[in-house]
Scaffold this motif. Structure first.
Motif, mmCIF file in Angstrom:
data_model
loop_
_atom_site.group_PDB
_atom_site.id
_atom_site.type_symbol
_atom_site.label_atom_id
_atom_site.label_comp_id
_atom_site.label_asym_id
_atom_site.label_seq_id
_atom_site.Cartn_x
_atom_site.Cartn_y
_atom_site.Cartn_z
ATOM 1 N N ALA A 1 48.746 40.998 34.457
ATOM 2 C CA ALA A 1 49.214 40.543 33.140
ATOM 3 C C ALA A 1 48.447 41.221 32.013
ATOM 4 O O ALA A 1 49.002 41.462 30.936
ATOM 5 C CB ALA A 1 49.086 39.026 33.024
ATOM 6 N N LEU A 2 47.182 41.558 32.245
ATOM 7 C CA LEU A 2 46.366 42.180 31.202
ATOM 8 C C LEU A 2 46.902 43.541 30.773
ATOM 9 O O LEU A 2 46.605 44.005 29.671
ATOM 10 C CB LEU A 2 44.909 42.302 31.667
ATOM 11 N N LYS A 3 47.701 44.173 31.612
ATOM 12 C CA LYS A 3 48.270 45.471 31.267
ATOM 13 C C LYS A 3 49.277 45.375 30.125
ATOM 14 O O LYS A 3 49.634 46.382 29.526
ATOM 15 C CB LYS A 3 48.933 46.109 32.490
ATOM 16 N N LYS A 4 49.727 44.165 29.809
ATOM 17 C CA LYS A 4 50.676 43.979 28.710
ATOM 18 C C LYS A 4 50.018 44.134 27.344
ATOM 19 O O LYS A 4 50.690 44.405 26.355
ATOM 20 C CB LYS A 4 51.338 42.606 28.804
ATOM 21 N N TRP B 1 36.739 36.262 29.075
ATOM 22 C CA TRP B 1 36.807 36.630 30.494
ATOM 23 C C TRP B 1 37.828 37.736 30.722
ATOM 24 O O TRP B 1 37.602 38.630 31.534
ATOM 25 C CB TRP B 1 37.135 35.410 31.347
ATOM 26 N N ALA B 2 38.950 37.688 30.015
ATOM 27 C CA ALA B 2 39.966 38.732 30.148
ATOM 28 C C ALA B 2 39.399 40.080 29.697
ATOM 29 O O ALA B 2 39.612 41.107 30.356
ATOM 30 C CB ALA B 2 41.212 38.378 29.342
ATOM 31 N N GLY B 3 38.682 40.087 28.565
ATOM 32 C CA GLY B 3 38.072 41.324 28.085
ATOM 33 C C GLY B 3 37.054 41.884 29.061
ATOM 34 O O GLY B 3 37.026 43.089 29.339
ATOM 35 N N LEU B 4 36.203 41.018 29.595
ATOM 36 C CA LEU B 4 35.215 41.459 30.575
ATOM 37 C C LEU B 4 35.897 41.998 31.829
ATOM 38 O O LEU B 4 35.492 43.032 32.370
ATOM 39 C CB LEU B 4 34.279 40.299 30.938
ATOM 40 N N ASP B 5 36.924 41.298 32.271
ATOM 41 C CA ASP B 5 37.660 41.724 33.464
ATOM 42 C C ASP B 5 38.266 43.109 33.241
ATOM 43 O O ASP B 5 38.148 44.003 34.085
ATOM 44 C CB ASP B 5 38.747 40.698 33.782
ATOM 45 N N TRP B 6 38.900 43.310 32.094
ATOM 46 C CA TRP B 6 39.527 44.595 31.788
ATOM 47 C C TRP B 6 38.494 45.727 31.811
ATOM 48 O O TRP B 6 38.783 46.844 32.245
ATOM 49 C CB TRP B 6 40.219 44.542 30.430
ATOM 50 N N PRO C 1 35.890 47.284 18.126
ATOM 51 C CA PRO C 1 37.272 47.292 18.620
ATOM 52 C C PRO C 1 37.701 45.887 19.045
ATOM 53 O O PRO C 1 36.875 45.076 19.478
ATOM 54 C CB PRO C 1 37.232 48.242 19.812
ATOM 55 N N TYR C 2 39.010 45.634 18.910
ATOM 56 C CA TYR C 2 39.535 44.338 19.331
ATOM 57 C C TYR C 2 40.886 44.521 19.997
ATOM 58 O O TYR C 2 41.580 45.503 19.782
ATOM 59 C CB TYR C 2 39.634 43.366 18.151
ATOM 60 N N VAL C 3 41.211 43.552 20.841
ATOM 61 C CA VAL C 3 42.489 43.526 21.533
ATOM 62 C C VAL C 3 43.172 42.210 21.188
ATOM 63 O O VAL C 3 42.516 41.177 21.050
ATOM 64 C CB VAL C 3 42.319 43.675 23.065
ATOM 65 N N LEU C 4 44.486 42.271 21.028
ATOM 66 C CA LEU C 4 45.292 41.074 20.789
ATOM 67 C C LEU C 4 46.014 40.733 22.086
ATOM 68 O O LEU C 4 46.711 41.583 22.646
ATOM 69 C CB LEU C 4 46.297 41.324 19.666
ATOM 70 N N ILE C 5 45.839 39.519 22.544
ATOM 71 C CA ILE C 5 46.455 39.071 23.788
ATOM 72 C C ILE C 5 47.387 37.912 23.453
ATOM 73 O O ILE C 5 46.961 36.918 22.854
ATOM 74 C CB ILE C 5 45.378 38.633 24.803
ATOM 75 N N THR C 6 48.649 38.052 23.824
ATOM 76 C CA THR C 6 49.610 36.996 23.518
ATOM 77 C C THR C 6 49.267 35.733 24.305
ATOM 78 O O THR C 6 48.662 35.806 25.381
ATOM 79 C CB THR C 6 51.058 37.406 23.861
ATOM 80 N N PRO C 7 49.669 34.568 23.779
ATOM 81 C CA PRO C 7 49.414 33.327 24.514
ATOM 82 C C PRO C 7 50.009 33.359 25.928
ATOM 83 O O PRO C 7 49.361 32.911 26.882
ATOM 84 C CB PRO C 7 50.081 32.256 23.646
ATOM 85 N N TRP D 1 45.035 47.828 24.825
ATOM 86 C CA TRP D 1 43.570 47.809 24.840
ATOM 87 C C TRP D 1 43.005 48.988 24.060
ATOM 88 O O TRP D 1 43.450 50.117 24.231
ATOM 89 C CB TRP D 1 43.071 47.832 26.284
ATOM 90 N N PRO D 2 42.010 48.722 23.227
ATOM 91 C CA PRO D 2 41.385 49.813 22.473
ATOM 92 C C PRO D 2 40.406 50.578 23.352
ATOM 93 O O PRO D 2 39.987 50.111 24.404
ATOM 94 C CB PRO D 2 40.635 49.064 21.367
ATOM 95 N N GLU D 3 40.037 51.731 22.884
ATOM 96 C CA GLU D 3 38.995 52.506 23.551
ATOM 97 C C GLU D 3 37.667 51.804 23.282
ATOM 98 O O GLU D 3 37.343 51.447 22.149
ATOM 99 C CB GLU D 3 38.961 53.913 22.960
ATOM 100 N N VAL D 4 36.923 51.584 24.340
ATOM 101 C CA VAL D 4 35.595 50.978 24.227
ATOM 102 C C VAL D 4 34.605 51.996 24.746
ATOM 103 O O VAL D 4 34.770 52.521 25.850
ATOM 104 C CB VAL D 4 35.501 49.655 25.017
#
Length: 179
Positions: free
Chosen positions: A168-171, A148-153, A99-105, A174-177
């Protein structure tokens, strides 16, 4: 007493010329390609990402459980070549079931610095302040912040950031992990 589950996350700041990679162990590198190699650059990046995400077939143990990638910048002259790189990498991750997540700049900058705009210097300063880390280039710095954002989430923070920055990460979507 139950032990907290840890996750393995990789961070990718993709580009056709210099892709930043943050590996599961926190180390980073930059995959630099040469224009004269044409579309062969896509294969170079794919191979580097394959190593970064691991997998039993490479003898690297289980694959990472999540990849956090910087999303394709909108309204940018770089969007077309970055889209090609994203296509190759997303296909690889899909094939491996990672799984992957796309995070905007802007979201990544807000998470790291509290402000969604600006140049790369605040990102580097925040990495030094929060994690004591310095990087060879901004590609590696961004990749580390993505990891770090992925680990934090996933609840496996390596350090804390203010709650407003975490929000901000709520924007991101996020996929199911698997936990």
């Amino acid at each position: 007493m139950s032990e907290q589950r840890t996750f393995t996350v990789a961070g990718l700041d993709l580009s056709l010329t210099a892709s930043g990679i943050a590996y599961r162990d926190g180390s980073t590198s930059t995959v630099k390609t040469r224009q004269k190699d044409g579309d062969g650059r896509l294969a170079q990046i794919e191979e580097a990402v394959q190593i970064a995400v691991g997998g039993e077939h490479l003898g690297l143990g289980p694959a990472v459980e999540l990849v956090a990638m910087e999303d394709i910048p909108q309204n940018s002259h770089a969007a077309k070549p970055i889209s090609m790189v994203h296509g190759v990498v997303r296909n690889l991750l899909q094939k491996q079931g990672i799984p992957y997540v796309l995070i905007t700049p802007a979201t990544l900058k807000t998470y790291a610095t509290g402000k969604g705009s600006g140049d790369k210097v605040p990102m580097a300063l925040a990495a030094y302040k929060r994690a004591g880390r310095e990087f060879e280039d901004d590609n590696q710095c961004d990749a580390a912040w993505l990891r770090w954002a992925g680990l934090d989430w996933l609840g496996c923070r390596e350090f804390s950031v203010p709650a407003v920055q975490r929000e901000a990460l709520k924007k991101a979507i996020w996929p199911e992990v698997k936990r």
